[in-house]
Design an enzyme around this catalytic site. Structure first.
Site, PDB file in Angstrom:
ATOM      1  N   SER A  68      36.227  40.287  43.733  1.00  0.00           N
ATOM      2  CA  SER A  68      36.679  39.870  42.411  1.00  0.00           C
ATOM      3  C   SER A  68      37.227  41.075  41.658  1.00  0.00           C
ATOM      4  CB  SER A  68      35.522  39.208  41.652  1.00  0.00           C
ATOM      5  OG  SER A  68      35.989  38.582  40.482  1.00  0.00           O
ATOM      6  N   ASN A  69      37.368  40.977  40.349  1.00  0.00           N
ATOM      7  CA  ASN A  69      37.847  42.103  39.537  1.00  0.00           C
ATOM      8  C   ASN A  69      37.162  42.066  38.179  1.00  0.00           C
ATOM      9  OD1 ASN A  69      39.542  40.514  37.577  1.00  0.00           O
ATOM     10  ND2 ASN A  69      40.582  39.941  39.478  1.00  0.00           N
TER      11      ASN A  69
END
Ligand code: C5P
Length: 220
Positions: free
Chosen positions: A29-30
């Site tokens: 993810s980020n």
């Protein structure tokens, strides 16, 4: 009504990160917080728009009067976004993961089974949601706004991205400072005719200005 300039307009917003699972307990993810997209959904609803907010995994309350659809992956985000069409406006704020693991293990990957080796991590490209909506021949929203997070040559990169994606406006964000996860930003709006730089504001103030610009666009 003068205070509800977007009454009757359908608006679709994506926000937050996407989460791409490797197995039942791990993901890629980020750091997107979703704050900017949620702020924009709120500002648009306050101007009377009928807002659908497709949100990745974030820790934020739903803005008042907004229809929220929670998703995890880029594929789910694309599906939910297309299902919410037709829409007059699409604002693509989400930080969609560029890649996902090629395979998702249905059981937790066990270290012991790898016998001291590393797990293979093969990635495949995710769909580009913004580009997909821009290229639609039927149901293409009248006004499509993409976002560009840049650290250098912000306007040049944003102009190129506007053409590459095929969107109407690009909101360029200088993320060289404390924008990611923070409460402030500096927006530059790039359109076919030129660019407008706004000062450093809170994300909600920037969202209000963007919503007003959209209202002006439909009024003109
Ligand atoms: O190509 P880049 O990720 O820099 O483009 C950013 C813009 O494209 C944002 O508006 C983002 O929401 C959108 N995007 C998307 N799907 C992707 C990647 C980016 O909708 N897979």
């Amino acid at each position: 009504k003068p205070d509800m300039p977007l009454a009757g307009k359908r608006v679709l917003v994506t926000a937050g990160p996407t989460r791409e699972p490797l197995d039942p307990v791990r993901y890629l993810s980020n750091h997107s917080s979703g704050k900017q997209g949620f702020a924009i959904a709120k500002s648009m609803a306050e101007l009377g728009a009928d807002v659908t907010l497709v949100a990745g995994p974030v820790n934020l309350p739903s803005p008042l009067g907004v229809t929220r659809i929670d998703v995890e992956t880029a594929d789910e985000m694309l599906q939910a976004t297309e299902a919410a069409l037709p829409s007059d406006v699409f604002i693509s704020v989400a930080a969609v993961a560029d890649w996902r693991p090629a395979a998702r293990a249905d059981k937790k990957v066990k270290k012991a089974k790898l016998q001291g080796g590393l797990p293979p991590l093969e990635l495949v490209e995710n769909p580009d949601i913004l580009k997909t909506l821009c290229q639609k021949t039927s149901d293409r929203p009248t006004l499509i706004i993409g976002f560009a997070a840049e650290t250098n040559d912000v306007i040049e990169h944003a102009k190129a991205k506007r053409l590459r994606k095929g969107c109407d406006w690009i909101v360029a964000n200088d993320v060289s400072g404390d924008v990611m996860g923070g409460d402030h930003n500096r927006m530059i709006i790039v359109t076919e005719t030129g660019e407008t730089e706004w000062p450093r504001l809170t994300k909600q103030e920037s969202a209000d200005k963007l919503a007003q610009s959209i209202a002006d666009y439909f009024k003109a």
